[in-house]
Design an enzyme around this catalytic site. Structure first.
Site, PDB file in Angstrom:
ATOM      1  CG  HIS A 170      -1.946   1.027   1.271  1.00 31.39           C
ATOM      2  ND1 HIS A 170      -2.711   1.286   2.382  1.00 31.39           N
ATOM      3  CD2 HIS A 170      -2.371   1.919   0.331  1.00 31.39           C
ATOM      4  CE1 HIS A 170      -3.562   2.256   2.123  1.00 31.39           C
ATOM      5  NE2 HIS A 170      -3.367   2.664   0.898  1.00 31.39           N
ATOM      6  CD  GLU A 229      -5.848   4.699   2.697  1.00 33.92           C
ATOM      7  OE1 GLU A 229      -6.607   3.985   2.016  1.00 33.92           O
ATOM      8  OE2 GLU A 229      -4.688   4.982   2.349  1.00 33.92           O
ATOM      9  CD  GLU A 286       1.945  10.207  -0.131  1.00 33.87           C
ATOM     10  OE1 GLU A 286       0.913   9.507  -0.070  1.00 33.87           O
ATOM     11  OE2 GLU A 286       1.918  11.448  -0.263  1.00 33.87           O
ATOM     12  CD  GLU A 304      -2.202   2.518  -4.143  1.00 30.30           C
ATOM     13  OE1 GLU A 304      -2.729   3.647  -4.249  1.00 30.30           O
ATOM     14  OE2 GLU A 304      -2.666   1.617  -3.404  1.00 30.30           O
ATOM     15  CG  HIS A 305      -0.133   6.038  -1.013  1.00 31.85           C
ATOM     16  ND1 HIS A 305      -0.831   7.143  -0.592  1.00 31.85           N
ATOM     17  CD2 HIS A 305      -1.021   5.008  -0.982  1.00 31.85           C
ATOM     18  CE1 HIS A 305      -2.086   6.807  -0.312  1.00 31.85           C
ATOM     19  NE2 HIS A 305      -2.220   5.512  -0.523  1.00 31.85           N
TER      20      HIS A 305
END
Length: 1018
Positions: A102, A203, A178, A105-106
């Site tokens: 994840h 998040e 991030e 991905e950022h």
């Protein structure tokens, strides 16, 4: 963006490059003609063709190739569709819960070798006319897709995506921004609290605060331990290092580990040439592409974990529990299809065995988050469970599930239910959406990454035929039940409520934070170092605002069409009812929509309109149960829906049209049946079924906490806007926090008599000829038969006057300037709103551009990059006259509010360049000119009475907006209202020391225990 199974070079001009968009040999000229494709074994531009297949029922052909040098797997789907799609995917099995897929991905989207600017992905959103750009992390693979109708745009985005994924910079500053870091809450305060920060960290704090997501992810921990939490557990995210991130990228983000997908009408040769240029600089490597499987249930297992309390539900009904089976190898496409149909028959609809046996029996309010047939891995999993269960009913849920299966095995399924399920598949094939290519990609990708033949996934007709053949032999579903669900081992997974859960999570975070700080040194030294690091990061973030972006490719405003695409409409009347006709190729389907308007609706009834639209499709009639009606709906239509209709006048914000909207679609031959079913539902629904109403209300209430966790910013925006216009007020009453409180209290008090009476009153004038208008979209050949069927339907509707003003009840909705809704989340959702102008006002275009500029040039930087929220921005509702700001999963609301309050001043004093305006306009026209499904054509006029001429005027105004217009709009609509206190703020989330009445906040507790009097009004 996290995706679970529950529910993220040089500047180019219009000049075409030689041989890129022109081709001597165009494969798939007729798109489904295999003779136009290269043959298996043929070599083209560094690729070898493996095979090709035509799928006539989907009007497409697919070809699969392998890149010779790297082994990259590539599928191109050719179809006559200008909305071309690209996706690059990588197998990314996580080995721990740090969320490395994840966070990767950022960070891959934060700059690459060819495009070494900060966050090129976000900046391309405003340099493109794409109608879809995203990236998402699934449990075992990561995908980067986009869609656009512009061929130059496609080339630009493909280049950015491939460079971002294959050659990212992965800088430490991006990892800290991030991923995670420790830093001060307020960089300007030397004594500020130190805390964990980072976009993904916050998040996932928000995700893990959602009890439904937590249940699902903990369930996955036990049934699929070989696949860790790809999104990341906040307790483990802080173990991840930059070196580990870079190593994960090196092993996984390589062409040898990639699956590339393209779709649309761009020639195959074009794709091959460009892909080969990008891939051929790499050499083939050995990659780990393990097809991991869930646990083997050699014996039945029971697991119990603890989770948070749902504040909106009865404190005695807080358990979640499920029963799960390990099922088949998903590579067996026909058996998988059969199991999917079996799952549908067991679970789908109000007459399904599990719904009747579990939910109607009041054992729980709704199915558990993991309920269903999961084919996302090599071996499928089937689960059935409930949420909001009492402790004394937990065992009964398990027993009932097994009893239902045994009963189904003994009695079998009604043939019409099977026929209904197959009919829905037939309609799905015929119903063409605007984003068909994205749907193909999303359906193909999970199976492709888990060993399923992707061509089998595309072969719908042959799969259905093979299923029918097996079913017709007899005993098909009985065999599946015996093989997988009866007398087999299961995993029983239960989450029990813990009042201390949230406190324990917070305490653990503090302990982990202190341990992390102690690694740096004593408190004084650590604070000094962390403040210095945060300052350096802030400086980099600030410098990025002025960064030269000339390396990024871009379209120009000249690429935007100057004229609005118009769809010819015809208008007739049947009796006194206006009818809008759109004649278009619909593949044998007819689409129907109707609005039933009413005036002077009593406020006490308006409050119950959303419940009415749910209940009318749930209660059945005096003569026919909802199960019987539902069976007929599935056999004869693609579905019938009801909803609220709220439309602000295009020229006066004080004028609102309100009512109900009904819609449905069906094969042309079944239109009379669809209208008859709609007539029965509208005129014969029985409002005496208290038990069914209770079940409905409990189900709606149980979904609110999940809905608030996913869309808390939308609820905040709706509440903050409620005082601005009549339409905004109605939207809050009928779909905002007011509705959340009403339904939650109703569910808690179990008192439905009053609601029942109000629903019955609404039904008297919900569908009547006066105030009714209809819209039909169909082929020219079907107009006559549709007109006859519609006429018969309209004649059956009564003429009933709306309630008069004398009947208007009083519902006191007070929206304070600062409203706070405490919720058990570790992050918050914030909104600030102000009133602007109606759609036809000339300032509307400047306000729309202003919102785009503030989002991309200021708020994203301040709220997300610096503030650590997952998202933030500005919006302008052109048809509603509301401008606002929002933040999503935000750890620092005070900072966000300061940014929002100063946004108008920032915009007014900024000197906007032509490039700034051009990017904002490109961003707006992505949605304005996005492809439309045929079923949506003409709906802007039908629902909001906005004509093509009005849309053309708005287009011209948008294209003509200047920097001075932006400054003027900021001054007149933002600064003046903010300075004069005409705005309203709403926050949903974690209660903190700043959110007190002493600080001016009105607190609206949502916990049922906190309001013994259970008042509904705000």
């Amino acid at each position: 963006m996290l995706r679970g199974s529950l529910s993220l070079g040089r500047q180019l001009t219009n000049k075409q490059s030689p041989a890129i968009w022109r081709s001597n040999r165009r494969y798939a000229t007729t798109f489904t003609d295999l003779s136009q494709f290269p043959k298996a074994g043929e070599k083209l531009y560094g690729f070898t063709v493996k095979r090709a297949k035509t799928v006539p029922e989907l009007e497409l052909a697919a070809i699969q190739l392998t890149h010779d040098k790297t082994g990259a797997d590539y599928i191109h789907v050719a179809r006559e569709d200008k909305n071309n799609v690209f996706a690059a995917g990588f197998k990314t099995n996580p080995d721990d819960d740090t969320g490395v897929p994840h966070i990767l991905e950022h960070t891959t989207l934060c700059g690459s070798e060819k495009y070494p600017v900060r966050d090129p992905f976000f900046k391309m959103l405003n340099r493109s006319l794409s109608n879809y750009m995203n990236a998402f992390t699934s449990s075992d693979h990561t995908t980067y897709p986009f869609a656009t109708t512009n061929p130059i745009d496609y080339e630009n985005l493909r280049d950015v995506y491939l460079d971002a994924t294959l050659k990212p910079l992965l800088k430490e500053s991006d990892f800290r921004q991030e991923g995670w870091r420790v830093g001060p809450e307020d960089i300007k305060d030397p004594n500020s609290l130190l805390l964990f920060k980072g976009v993904v960290y916050n998040e996932m704090k928000g995700q893990m605060s959602d009890a439904s997501y937590l249940f699902y992810i903990r369930f996955q921990d036990y049934i699929f331990p070989s696949i860790h939490n790809s999104g990341g557990d906040p307790q483990k995210i802080t173990d991840l290092t930059l070196e580990q991130l870079r190593e994960f990228h090196k092993r996984h983000y390589h062409p040898s580990n990639s699956k590339i997908f393209t779709y649309g009408d761009i020639p195959l040769e074009t794709h091959l040439q460009k892909l080969n240029d990008k891939l051929s600089v790499f050499d083939k490597i050995e990659v780990e592409q393990d097809l991991r499987e869930p646990i083997k249930l050699d014996q039945s297992k029971r697991v119990k974990v603890y989770g948070p309390i749902d504040p909106l539900m009865d404190k005695d009904s807080q358990y979640k529990t499920s029963v799960s089976w390990i099922m088949n190898d998903t590579a067996d496409i026909v058996e998988t299809f059969g199991l999917r149909i079996l799952s549908t028959l067991l679970l789908d609809g109000y007459g399904s065995p599990m719904y009747r046996g579990l939910i109607e029996a009041k054992l729980g309010s709704d199915f558990s988050p993991n309920t269903g047939f999961d084919t996302g891995s090599k071996r499928s999993i089937f689960s059935v469970g409930l949420q909001n269960v009492r402790i004394e009913d937990v065992q009964k849920v398990e027993d009932t599930i097994h009893e239902c299966l045994k009963d189904v095995r003994q009695k079998g399924f009604d043939q019409k239910k099977i026929d209904g399920a197959l009919h829905q598949l037939e309609l799905a094939l015929k119903h063409k959406t605007a984003n068909f290519g994205m749907s193909v990609m999303q359906g193909l990708t999970p199976a492709w990454h888990n060993g399923v033949d992707p061509f089998d996934v595309l072969a719908w007709e042959s799969t259905v035929s093979a299923f029918k053949e097996a079913y017709n032999k007899g005993g098909f579903f009985e065999g599946l039940l015996d093989k997988y669900l009866l007398n087999t081992n299961t995993l029983v997974f239960t989450m029990a409520p813990s009042r201390d859960y949230t406190t324990q999570i917070a305490e653990e975070e503090v302990e982990r934070l202190n341990a992390e700080i102690s690694k740096i040194g004593d408190e004084v030294v650590a604070r000094e170092i962390l403040m210095k690091q945060e300052t350096e990061l802030a400086e980099l973030q600030e410098q990025a605002k002025q960064q030269d972006l000339s390396c990024l490719p871009t379209l120009k405003v000249e690429d935007i069409s100057k004229t609005t695409e118009r769809k010819e409409l015809w208008h007739t009347k049947i009796g006194d009812v206006p009818v809008q006709w759109r004649k278009a190729p619909t593949n044998g389907l007819t689409y129907f929509r109707a609005v039933s308007t009413f005036k002077d609706l009593p406020e006490e009834l308006r409050l119950y309109l959303p419940l009415f639209t749910e209940a009318i499709l749930r209660l059945g009639t005096a003569r026919r149960s909802m199960e019987e009606l539902e069976d007929q709906i599935k056999l004869k239509t693609g579905g019938i829906k009801a909803g609220s209709h709220i439309s602000t006048s295009h020229s006066n914000l004080e004028v609102t049209e309100e009512g109900l909207v009904f819609s449905g679609f069906a094969l042309d031959r079944n239109i009379p049946d669809m209208f008859e079913l709609l007539r029965i539902i509208l005129l014969e629904t029985s409002w005496t079924h208290i038990s069914k109403l209770r079940t409905l209300v409990q189900g709606i209430a149980s979904g609110f906490v999940n809905s608030l966790a996913e869309s808390g910013h939308a609820y905040a925006m709706t509440f903050a806007a409620a005082h601005l216009t009549p339409a905004a007020r109605v939207k809050e009453v009928s779909g905002g926090m007011t509705q959340v409180r009403l339904i939650s209290h109703m569910a808690n008090k179990e008192f439905y008599i009053d609601a029942q009476a109000k629903l019955r009153e609404i039904a008297k004038f919900a569908a009547r000829q006066n105030g009714f208008r209809a819209a039909i979209t169909c082929s020219t050949e079907a107009v006559s038969s549709n007109e006859a069927a519609l006429s018969k339907f309209l004649e059956s509707l009564p003429k009933v006057e709306s309630p008069t003003e004398d009947n208007i009840g009083s519902f006191d909705l007070t929206v304070p300037s600062k409203a706070f809704f405490p919720l058990p989340y570790q992050v918050s959702y914030t909104a600030m709103c102000m009133k602007t102008v109606p759609y036809t006002h000339q300032d509307g275009a400047a306000l729309q551009v202003l919102a785009q500029l503030l989002t991309h040039k200021h708020l994203h930087h301040e709220i997300r990059e610096k503030g650590g929220a997952y998202g933030g921005g500005a919006f302008h509702r052109g048809t509603g006259g509301v401008f606002g700001f929002y933040s999503y999963r935000d750890p620092n609301v005070p900072n966000t509010l300061k940014v929002m309050e100063g946004a108008g001043e920032w915009a007014a004093r900024n000197e906007w360049s032509d490039r700034d305006l051009e990017e904002a306009k490109l961003g707006i026209f992505q949605s304005v000119d996005a492809p439309q499904a045929v079923s949506s054509e003409g709906m802007t006029y039908f629902l909001d009475r906005i004509t093509d001429d009005m849309r053309q005027t708005r287009r011209e105004q948008l294209l003509a907006v200047t920097g001075k217009d932006i400054q003027k709009a900021a001054e007149n609509y933002l600064i003046k209202q903010i300075n004069s206190g005409q705005t309203a703020v709403a926050v949903l989330g974690e209660k903190k020391e700043w959110s007190t009445p002493e600080a001016g906040w009105d607190i609206f507790p949502l916990s049922l225990e906190s309001e013994k009097d259970a008042k509904v009004t705000l």
